[in-house]
Structures are given as C-alpha cells and as structure tokens.
Design an enzyme around this catalytic site. Structure first.
Site, short mmCIF file in Angstrom:
data_model
loop_
_atom_site.label_atom_id
_atom_site.label_comp_id
_atom_site.label_asym_id
_atom_site.label_seq_id
_atom_site.Cartn_x
_atom_site.Cartn_y
_atom_site.Cartn_z
CE LYS A 1 -0.06 2.03 3.45
NZ LYS A 1 0.07 2.66 4.77
CB VAL B 1 7.94 -6.36 9.17
CG1 VAL B 1 7.02 -6.23 10.37
CG2 VAL B 1 7.65 -7.64 8.41
CB ILE C 1 4.59 -0.46 2.09
CG1 ILE C 1 5.58 -1.47 2.65
CG2 ILE C 1 5.32 0.73 1.49
CD1 ILE C 1 6.55 -2.04 1.60
N GLY C 2 2.08 -1.00 4.74
CA GLY C 2 0.87 -1.73 5.11
C GLY C 2 0.93 -3.24 5.00
N GLY C 3 2.09 -3.82 5.10
CA GLY C 3 2.20 -5.26 4.91
C GLY C 3 1.20 -6.06 5.73
CB ALA D 1 -1.43 -5.71 2.30
CG ASP E 1 -3.20 1.82 6.59
OD1 ASP E 1 -3.90 2.83 6.37
OD2 ASP E 1 -1.99 1.87 6.84
#
Ligand code: ATP
Length: 294
Positions: free
Chosen positions: A19, A108, A112-114, A117, A147
């Site tokens: 993300k 992590v 980027i929203g790992g 997601a 998110d």
C-alpha cells in the site's frame, strides 16, 4: 474458483500488494486519540525479477479452533508466528479457515501496510470462497486496523476519517521504485513526534487521471508524517535524497515510514535508478513496481 490442497480442502491463493500513500495529510485528532487522515492510497504491481512488492498467501479452508500459520519468504523472521499475526486475527474474524501460508516479501513495520494488506487478503480469500462481496467484511476490517479497509478495497482511493471513508479514484499507472533503508519505524513513535496534528486537507479537486497532471497535483501535497519520521530515523532523509539524485520526479515517504518511494516518467528510468541504488546501497531493499492504474 477454489483449488484443492492435494487432499480435499479448498485453497485460495491471494496476493497482498504494498500500500503506497502517494499523499498523506494529518488533519486532526479525535477525542479517543485516533488521528484523522486525508490520503491518496494506491497499490504497487510487482514487476521484474527483483524483490517483490507484494506478499503472497495460500488460505486453506476447513474447520479449526485456531488457524495454523506457516511463514516463508525473506521477511518471515520479522513477523509474529503466533496468534498476534494479523493473518491469524483476520482468519479468526472470517471463520472457517484451517491454515494460512504467508510468503512475506514486504519489509515489516515499514509504512507500506504489509500486515494490513495480509489481513485484507485473508478476508478477500474468505469472501471469494463463500461467493460473497468482500465489502461484507468492511466493519471487521476497520477493527483489525485503520489501513485494512483500503487494502480490502484493493484499488486506488482517497482515504479519509480514520481509514473508513474511501472514495475510489482513477489514477494512471506510474513506474515506482520502493526503497526501505532497513530500519523498522514504530507508527506510534512517528505520530508521537508530530509537530502539528491540524494540517490542511488535500486539495478539493480530485487528482487528474493523466500522468503529468497527477504528478503536478501530487507536488501540491505532502506526507505530514515525513518530518516526524526523519527525527525518529534520519536515514529516511538519506533514502529520499538518494531517490531524487537518481532522477525521481517525486520522492516521498509512504505511511509512517521508513519505506520511501520514487516516481519516474518511464520504466527504463526506474530500472536504471534501481540498478544505481543497488550498487551504491546494497544493504537497502529496492523493489521495482507500477503504482495506480486500477
Ligand atoms: P502501515 O503502513 O499500515 O502503518 P506498516 O507497514 O508500518 O503498516 P506492518 O508491516 O503492517 O506496518 O507491521 C506493523 C506491526 O504489525 C509490526 O510490528 C508487526 O510485528 C505486526 N504484524 C502482525 N502481523 C503482521 C504481518 N502479517 N505482516 C507484517 N506485520 C505484522
């Protein structure tokens, strides 16, 4: 349609794309402590043979008290292997999931929203398996994390409120380079270091759907968390400067960092930048992708 796992249990394979907050304005704070955001969010499409811009998951359906988690991939060692993993929490919310295999390709705690997601991917797989609209899971998604709803939506959006107000956007696809300088940044520490929480929102006019127009529009926006994150992890500024030096037309941090991204006018310019950064900073995670376009 579901596959089976070689025995009898159905399996759904899903990917959890990075993300990217192309813009992220912090516009206020609610009495309960949640921050109000105004953000343009898009998702990265993996390209090339290098590091991947998405996790991949295999969701195995069947009865189980506690869904079993198997971890693999380059960042598997950085996530909880137990019920604290967002994958397990999402599987419990969805129900009817026996096991999940997570291939962790995204760094992590990196903006980027790992985890978000991954959780959204589990809910998406459950909806596909049952033949229901994934939006059915919008409320539990928000309870899993701010998110998760946008990741459940899965396409470019303007995201407002605490993450629950989503307006789909038509964005052109742009070549993107993601760079993580290898420092994990706790979201709470970055919000704690914010100088102001009442910044102006995004421009009223939505972003144009052509590449040049979008880049111009983005230049009038910010990531309000970036300066605060740099005080927590100064290497973030080193990474954005390095991206600018490779010719990125916009270089900015995503989420609460430490991942930064560069946008380029052509895939060739992005790929040349990736080659240069991997040579000068071999310890950084440098991943090529496309962002937007969906
Ligand atoms: P965001 O951009 O949404 O703020 P992030 O990229 O900063 O997210 P994540 O990678 O989602 O952060 O990780 C946040 C925390 O969640 C980490 O401390 C990690 O231990 C925990 N976590 C639990 N499950 C997962 C998962 N499946 N993947 C990544 N992190 C997870």
């Amino acid at each position: 349609m579901d596959e089976t796992d070689g025995h009898t249990a159905p399996v759904v394979r899903v990917s959890a794309r990075a993300k990217i907050n192309l813009a992220l304005h912090v516009t206020g704070r609610r009495a309960d402590g949640y921050h109000l955001l105004d953000s343009v969010v898009a998702f990265a499409r993996p390209v090339g043979d290098g590091p991947r811009t998405a996790d991949t998951l295999e969701v195995h359906f069947g009865p189980a008290e506690t869904p079993h988690l198997t971890l693999a991939g380059p960042f598997a060692g950085d996530v909880p292997a137990d019920a604290d993993n967002l994958v397990v929490r999402a599987a419990r919310v969805a129900g009817g999931i026996r096991a999940v295999r997570l291939d962790k390709h995204l760094p992590v705690a990196s903006g980027i929203g790992g985890g978000s997601a991954d959780a959204a991917a589990v809910l998406t797989a459950a909806a596909a398996h049952r033949g229901i609209d994934r939006a059915t899971f919008a409320a539990p998604a928000l309870a899993l994390g701010a998110d998760v709803p946008v990741c459940l939506h899965g396409g470019s959006c303007r995201m407002a409120g605490i993450g629950e107000r989503l307006t789909p956007l038509r964005l052109p696809e742009l070549p993107i380079l993601l760079v993580n300088p290898g420092v994990a940044v706790a979201t709470g520490a970055v919000f704690g270091a914010l100088a102001r929480r009442d910044n102006p929102p995004l421009p009223d006019a939505p972003p144009p759907d052509d590449a040049a127009g979008l880049l111009d529009w983005l230049r009038s926006t910010r990531n309000d968390l970036e300066a605060a994150a740099v005080t927590v992890a100064p290497t973030i500024a080193t990474a954005t400067t390095a991206l600018r030096e490779t010719g990125a037309v916009l270089a900015r941090m995503s989420g609460s960092g430490a991942t930064v991204f560069g946008l380029y006018t052509s895939p060739a310019a992005r790929d040349a930048a990736a080659t240069a950064l991997r040579r000068t900073s071999p310890q950084w995670w440098v991943a090529c992708g496309g962002v937007g376009g969906d």
